[in-house]
Design a protein around this motif. Sequence first.
Motif, PDB file in Angstrom:
ATOM      1  N   ARG A  41     -17.459  -1.742   1.504  1.00  0.00           N
ATOM      2  CA  ARG A  41     -17.134  -1.758   2.933  1.00  0.00           C
ATOM      3  C   ARG A  41     -16.694  -3.169   3.302  1.00  0.00           C
ATOM      4  O   ARG A  41     -17.267  -4.155   2.828  1.00  0.00           O
ATOM      5  N   LEU A  42     -15.676  -3.279   4.128  1.00  0.00           N
ATOM      6  CA  LEU A  42     -15.112  -4.578   4.495  1.00  0.00           C
ATOM      7  C   LEU A  42     -15.509  -4.959   5.915  1.00  0.00           C
ATOM      8  O   LEU A  42     -15.376  -4.177   6.844  1.00  0.00           O
ATOM      9  N   GLN A  43     -16.005  -6.177   6.059  1.00  0.00           N
ATOM     10  CA  GLN A  43     -16.194  -6.795   7.374  1.00  0.00           C
ATOM     11  C   GLN A  43     -15.231  -7.975   7.455  1.00  0.00           C
ATOM     12  O   GLN A  43     -15.387  -8.950   6.728  1.00  0.00           O
ATOM     13  N   LEU A  44     -14.234  -7.884   8.329  1.00  0.00           N
ATOM     14  CA  LEU A  44     -13.204  -8.910   8.433  1.00  0.00           C
ATOM     15  C   LEU A  44     -13.395  -9.711   9.709  1.00  0.00           C
ATOM     16  O   LEU A  44     -13.369  -9.170  10.809  1.00  0.00           O
ATOM     17  N   HIS A  45     -13.587 -11.011   9.549  1.00  0.00           N
ATOM     18  CA  HIS A  45     -13.712 -11.920  10.692  1.00  0.00           C
ATOM     19  C   HIS A  45     -12.414 -12.721  10.792  1.00  0.00           C
ATOM     20  O   HIS A  45     -12.053 -13.442   9.851  1.00  0.00           O
ATOM     21  N   THR A  46     -11.702 -12.596  11.888  1.00  0.00           N
ATOM     22  CA  THR A  46     -10.445 -13.327  12.043  1.00  0.00           C
ATOM     23  C   THR A  46     -10.722 -14.660  12.725  1.00  0.00           C
ATOM     24  O   THR A  46     -11.114 -14.710  13.890  1.00  0.00           O
TER      25      THR A  46
END
Length: 301
Positions: A122-127
């Motif tokens: 699962r991906l958690q992307l913080h921009t």
Amino acid sequence: MDDLSLLRLFVQVTDQGSFSSVARSLHTTPSAVSRQISRLEEHLGTRLLQRTTRQQVLTEAGEVYLHHARQIIEDMDTARRAVSELSNTPSGVLRVTMEADLAQTLLNPILPEFLSAYPNLRLQLHTSATMEDLVGRGIDVAIRVGHLETSSLMAKRLTMSRSVLVASPEYLEQHGMPQHPEDLMHLSCLSFRVESDQTTWRFKSADKVLKVPVSGRVQVGSLAFLKETAKAGFGIAMLPIWILREDLSAGKLLPVLGKFPLEPPATPISAVYPSGRNLAHKVRVFIDFLTEKLQNNTDTP
């Protein structure tokens, strides 16, 4: 007890400071732990610990042996993990941070393939464009554009990003196509930097570098916004090719001063992650995937 188990026991005793503490964690007796350490000392022919009624103190030989024992245990764990990962599928949460423009333009098109290849991830992307505290925030890997400052973090270069100057056909028709970098001093140059009122663009000309101070009506910390501003005819912008492909192909933006390469000619895109000998399998497969997909995807219009 085998040799590796004895090593682990010795390290536990030095870490916890007493036989009784280790005995409680192993559900055994202090005397049993003491006998095993004595067996190790007998095997080595030297005393590793000075025993007192309350604690165990390392001897000089014990300090030397502890250093090597930790190294051996780490190497064995690394080897076991490497073999295990050959048959294990990466799983869990992968926490990534990168600039929003980079995520939208480069990661978004290839992300479905990555997630399909690793269905248990699962991906958690913080921009974010700032170099955050990766360890403190629990970030596995940061993707960054530009030359990195020296730090305790590890970095792997994924690819190189080449930038060009562009402007809209309408702007060039109205103000003319510049023929030399110094012409830019009299034109509106849109800047990605917002920290300073003065921006300098560098060009390679023959065997020297030309430093040209430029200014314009817009400064913005977003590549996508900068591109749209250039398309709207507000001036000349320096942008990476990977964000320009469609607009260059459609003629909505035109290259400017192509005979004068920018200096430096390209900047690295890197994966940055916390230091440590054991790189998590989920991070390794993500970095390898990006390296393969981005290698030929950032430079050609």
